[in-house]
Design an enzyme around this catalytic site. Structure first.
Site, PDB file in Angstrom:
ATOM      1  N   ASP A  65       0.866  -1.182   0.000  1.00 45.28           N
ATOM      2  CA  ASP A  65       0.000   0.000   0.000  1.00 45.28           C
ATOM      3  C   ASP A  65       0.900   1.228   0.000  1.00 45.28           C
ATOM      4  O   ASP A  65       1.660   1.447   0.955  1.00 45.28           O
ATOM      5  CB  ASP A  65      -0.905  -0.011   1.231  1.00 45.28           C
ATOM      6  CG  ASP A  65      -2.071   0.963   1.108  1.00 45.28           C
ATOM      7  OD1 ASP A  65      -2.120   1.707   0.111  1.00 45.28           O
ATOM      8  OD2 ASP A  65      -2.935   0.970   2.004  1.00 45.28           O
ATOM      9  N   ASP A  76      -2.737   2.269  -6.105  1.00 46.09           N
ATOM     10  CA  ASP A  76      -1.650   2.278  -5.132  1.00 46.09           C
ATOM     11  C   ASP A  76      -1.648   1.073  -4.205  1.00 46.09           C
ATOM     12  O   ASP A  76      -0.970   1.087  -3.177  1.00 46.09           O
ATOM     13  CB  ASP A  76      -1.725   3.554  -4.295  1.00 46.09           C
ATOM     14  CG  ASP A  76      -3.012   3.651  -3.483  1.00 46.09           C
ATOM     15  OD1 ASP A  76      -4.005   3.003  -3.856  1.00 46.09           O
ATOM     16  OD2 ASP A  76      -3.019   4.381  -2.477  1.00 46.09           O
ATOM     17  N   GLU A  77      -2.352   0.026  -4.563  1.00 40.72           N
ATOM     18  CA  GLU A  77      -2.505  -1.094  -3.631  1.00 40.72           C
ATOM     19  C   GLU A  77      -2.622  -2.396  -4.406  1.00 40.72           C
ATOM     20  O   GLU A  77      -3.306  -2.472  -5.420  1.00 40.72           O
ATOM     21  CB  GLU A  77      -3.756  -0.861  -2.780  1.00 40.72           C
ATOM     22  CG  GLU A  77      -4.007  -1.868  -1.701  1.00 40.72           C
ATOM     23  CD  GLU A  77      -5.269  -1.551  -0.914  1.00 40.72           C
ATOM     24  OE1 GLU A  77      -5.548  -2.295   0.037  1.00 40.72           O
ATOM     25  OE2 GLU A  77      -5.978  -0.585  -1.262  1.00 40.72           O
TER      26      GLU A  77
END
Length: 488
Positions: free
Chosen positions: A11, A105-106
């Site tokens: 993350d 983003d993960e």
């Protein structure tokens, strides 16, 4: 459950805000809030410095401004974030063929499938190397969680934030989970959490003590069984590289309610075109066209029409959306519009209606409407439609200032690269700096200054001629002290 912590969850830390700080030296170490800046805007991401004041994602922007009036408020740069995301995902896929992105983003990574890790030590080394590679390639930081399941890996990455790594050793899961709040478990939202709290169940350990039968009685069979299994740290979900897309949709929220019916129709046509671009970009087509309308009183109407076969034809989607709009009363005003396509397939059915004449007529009508659209005041979103990241799009910038959005890149013929600090009253204020420069100077120009033009974002990390990162790491954001904020 596995016998080794070979499921990795990455993350990125306050991704949008961190990227903005890395690209703008004057914002490093300062409160930064990214999102829609209109009266109905929503926070997309807040830097850790802003979270100290209570600002968090999904918060109304007006509330964020009250909590942190001195923060820098920027419009998202979606294409910029996507480029960084692509760099990160490339690094993840070098670790394993099984990478499951959850957002820009993960992502989850199955390290075992890639032969990258097989025990705790090799998993930890893979996580350490990944964080270093991300920093070298993007100049940004990410937090890594390692565990024997997806649920626990995600919990570990939350504990690792910001800029850290946490590994949960197999066999320690239940003792780790027991004191945690019930909201830690996926599937326990505010309503379920309140329901459990009223029953005297506040922690995961108390869920286990209550027993499976009691959870089923309180929450229903499916939910109760699932939560009890997670409370026991049981999670056998695999990392899935390709997740099936169920629908493609776009929507805009307007700062000022739209009352003019012609304007509403034009917006629906524009949204239909945007939706088709996304559809084609994913190589998909769909059978069901969906129209979403949120009216002045916050009532939301959804209408849909299923075609005879899948299509990615913009004329067909526009025509179907227009038919759906015909059945909706918008006289009181509209605050949100959306167009979506579901029932997806990876092929199209040509000659969908065998109504070529109608399609041509629709094309002519759209061309006329577009010509009319140029004569209508543009009260749409801050940020171009291609630049809007996943999440709510917020509309409402004045036409004269439409090109100058806070945070977006510009270039001056003499002064070089900079970014917009703000605009209004026929003026635009620009700070001239780059990811590798010192804090730059500020200048103000007329919005129609011929020497000033929008520009593409600069890379955060300089590259050598061979494509490798330069020896220094200009543009990096210093690691954030965890004591400065508890937000994720």
């Amino acid at each position: 459950m596995r016998n080794a912590p070979t499921v990795l969850h990455l993350d990125m830390d306050a991704f949008f805000a961190q990227a903005e700080q890395a690209s703008k030296p004057s914002l490093r170490g300062k409160a930064v809030v990214v999102g829609g800046l209109g009266p109905r805007g929503v926070v997309a991401t807040a830097s850790y410095e802003a979270r100290v004041f209570g600002v968090h994602s999904a918060m109304p922007m007006a509330q964020a401004r009250r909590l942190a009036p001195n923060a820098a408020y920027l419009v998202p740069r979606g294409a910029f974030y996507r480029r960084i995301s692509d760099q990160v995902m490339t690094l993840l896929r070098a670790l394993s063929p099984l990478v499951e992105p959850l957002s820009l983003d993960e992502a989850f990574v199955d390290l075992e499938a890639g032969g990258t890790a097989w025990d705790s030590e090799s998993a930890r080394l893979a996580g350490v190397r990944l964080r270093a590679d991300i920093r070298a390639v993007t100049g940004l930081t990410g937090s890594v969680g390692l565990a024997a399941s997806k649920m626990l890996a995600k919990i570990a990455s939350e504990q690792a934030k910001p800029d850290g790594l946490v590994l949960i050793e197999p066999g320690t899961e239940r003792s780790l989970l027991a004191p945690m709040p019930v909201r830690t478990l996926p599937g326990v939202g505010p309503a379920t959490g309140d329901h459990l709290r009223r029953a005297g169940i506040a922690t995961v350990g108390e869920m286990v003590e209550a027993g499976e039968d009691e959870l089923v009685r309180m929450l229903g069979k499916a939910h109760g069984h699932a939560l009890y299994a997670m409370a026991l740290a049981r999670d056998d979900r695999p990392v899935v590289a390709e997740r099936e897309t169920k629908s493609v949709s776009v929507e805009d929220t307007y700062d000022v309610d739209i009352h003019d019916r012609m304007r509403v129709e034009l917006e629906v046509q524009r949204l239909a075109d945007r939706c088709v671009r996304r559809l084609r970009g994913a190589g998909l087509s769909g059978r069901t066209i969906v129209l979403k309308v949120r009216r002045y009183d916050f009532s939301t109407l959804t209408r849909s029409e299923t075609l005879r076969g899948p299509t990615d034809d913009p004329a067909v989607v526009r025509e179907a959306a227009a038919r759906l709009l015909d059945a909706v009363d918008t006289t009181g005003g509209v605050r949100l519009l959306g167009v979506g396509v579901s029932g997806l397939a990876d092929f199209t059915q040509e000659d969908l209606f065998a109504q070529a004449a109608e399609v041509r007529a629709a094309e002519e009508r759209v061309a006329e409407e577009r010509a009319a659209e140029e004569r209508v005041a543009d009260v749409r979103a801050e940020g171009p439609e291609e630049e809007t990241p996943e999440g709510p799009a917020v509309a409402g910038a004045a036409p004269a200032e439409h090109r100058w959005r806070p945070g977006h890149d510009v270039r001056h013929a003499e002064l070089g690269h900079g970014w917009v600090q703000g605009s209004g009253l026929g003026r635009v204020t620009v700070r001239f700096e780059t990811p590798e420069s010192e804090v730059g100077r500020v200048r103000t120009f007329r919005t129609d200054d011929p020497d000033l033009a929008p520009a593409e974002p600069l890379p955060l990390v300089r590259r050598r001629p061979d494509g490798a990162p330069a020896a220094d790491t200009a543009g990096q954001v210093p690691a954030v002290d965890p004591r400065r904020g508890s937000g994720r």
